[in-house]
Design an enzyme around this catalytic site. Sequence first.
Site, PDB file in Angstrom:
ATOM      1  N   ASP A  27      37.994  24.786  13.685  1.00 43.96           N
ATOM      2  CA  ASP A  27      38.006  23.323  13.558  1.00 43.96           C
ATOM      3  C   ASP A  27      39.406  22.770  13.794  1.00 43.96           C
ATOM      4  OD1 ASP A  27      35.349  23.665  12.984  1.00 43.96           O
ATOM      5  OD2 ASP A  27      35.593  23.499  10.830  1.00 43.96           O
ATOM      6  N   HIS A  36      33.669  22.939  17.226  1.00 47.30           N
ATOM      7  CA  HIS A  36      33.237  21.532  17.233  1.00 47.30           C
ATOM      8  C   HIS A  36      33.977  20.990  18.453  1.00 47.30           C
ATOM      9  CE1 HIS A  36      31.038  21.090  13.503  1.00 47.30           C
ATOM     10  NE2 HIS A  36      31.988  21.697  12.826  1.00 47.30           N
ATOM     11  N   ASP A  77      28.788  24.003  17.251  1.00 45.52           N
ATOM     12  CA  ASP A  77      28.201  23.418  16.034  1.00 45.52           C
ATOM     13  C   ASP A  77      27.952  21.918  16.249  1.00 45.52           C
ATOM     14  OD1 ASP A  77      27.343  23.054  13.458  1.00 45.52           O
ATOM     15  OD2 ASP A  77      29.310  23.364  12.524  1.00 45.52           O
ATOM     16  N   ARG A  78      27.109  21.592  17.223  1.00 52.87           N
ATOM     17  CA  ARG A  78      26.893  20.197  17.613  1.00 52.87           C
ATOM     18  C   ARG A  78      25.970  19.454  16.638  1.00 52.87           C
ATOM     19  NH1 ARG A  78      25.635  15.906  18.308  1.00 52.87           N
ATOM     20  NH2 ARG A  78      25.709  14.540  20.136  1.00 52.87           N
ATOM     21  N   LYS A  79      25.164  20.196  15.900  1.00 51.81           N
ATOM     22  CA  LYS A  79      24.190  19.585  14.977  1.00 51.81           C
ATOM     23  C   LYS A  79      23.457  18.419  15.633  1.00 51.81           C
ATOM     24  CE  LYS A  79      26.496  20.919  10.665  1.00 51.81           C
ATOM     25  NZ  LYS A  79      27.861  21.264  11.139  1.00 51.81           N
ATOM     26  N   ILE A 102      16.040  12.517  19.418  1.00 52.85           N
ATOM     27  CA  ILE A 102      14.787  12.844  20.114  1.00 52.85           C
ATOM     28  C   ILE A 102      15.105  13.858  21.217  1.00 52.85           C
ATOM     29  CG2 ILE A 102      13.700  10.625  19.613  1.00 52.85           C
ATOM     30  CD1 ILE A 102      14.342   9.879  22.612  1.00 52.85           C
ATOM     31  N   GLY A 103      14.082  14.572  21.653  1.00 55.50           N
ATOM     32  CA  GLY A 103      14.271  15.633  22.636  1.00 55.50           C
ATOM     33  C   GLY A 103      15.027  15.186  23.875  1.00 55.50           C
ATOM     34  N   TYR A 163      32.332  25.696  -2.071  1.00 52.52           N
ATOM     35  CA  TYR A 163      32.541  27.058  -1.593  1.00 52.52           C
ATOM     36  C   TYR A 163      31.968  28.122  -2.520  1.00 52.52           C
ATOM     37  CZ  TYR A 163      35.955  25.284   1.821  1.00 52.52           C
ATOM     38  OH  TYR A 163      36.576  24.639   2.861  1.00 52.52           O
TER      39      TYR A 163
END
Length: 252
Positions: free
Chosen positions: A39, A63, A93-95, A99-100, A204
């Site tokens: 990160d 990211h 890690d786009r999360k 919608i598709g 954590y």
Amino acid sequence: EEKTRSSYEQKLAHAQHSVSKKLLETALAKKSNLIASADVTTTQELLALAEKVGPHVIALKTHIDIISDFDYEKTILPLKALAEKHQFLLMEDRKFADIGNTQELQFTSGVFKITDWADFVTSQVIGGFESLDCFKNVGVVAIVGMSSKGALTTASYREEALKVALSHPNVIGGVSQNQIPEELLLFTPGVNLADSGDGKGQQYNTPDHVFKMLHSDFIIVGRGIYKSDDPETAAITYKNEGWNAYVNSLQK
Ligand code: 6AU
């Protein structure tokens, strides 16, 4: 009676997806279950970190949209070369959470062209089963539960999220702070040996806790490594702690 967890060898024997196989094979070859979360915000820091931690991790998590000087040629091409050199996978890690059709555009277009370089990506499953169809050429790690205080991923949300994750052929695993079915690989962030939180909601646990209590497969460590004065030594520490915790978790 408490159920014992499956080993990486057992999971490998049942793995269907090429990315699951690659992750499990890499874990066994390197005796590592560590994913470093990079990160950092410049190409130089990203590449320097990848060079240092590369030999000790099974994947580097990015990211990519926080890299302020992102340039496909200068950022991605050398990153791919380091992944090849040190034998780790690239996890973006786009999360995704749309919608598709929109996710498909975010995955394939823009400046990042994630589809061209990521081995696997994270995605929310809030858009439903078909929203995951676009990730045909990569593995998807479904966000089942989040590590931050007050997250809305309640037990009933997680149960529904797991139904989508278990039924979709693109999904290789989940991110969660709870046990998930053995058919999915469990990726657990929120791991730090020194801190219990970050003052911004992050919570954590230790490697011991997550392997023993959650039956995690892979730990994701960000600041514990990249903020350390010596990221390579920190990566080796997390790698060894993670591997020992995994081995201990096999003996019940
Ligand atoms: O070790 P940290 O706290 O410095 O970094 C944890 C990393 C960050 C988060 O975006 C990510 O893990 N993360 C995720 C992921 C991987 O999807 C989910 C979550 O619930 N919590 C979390 O911290 O890059």
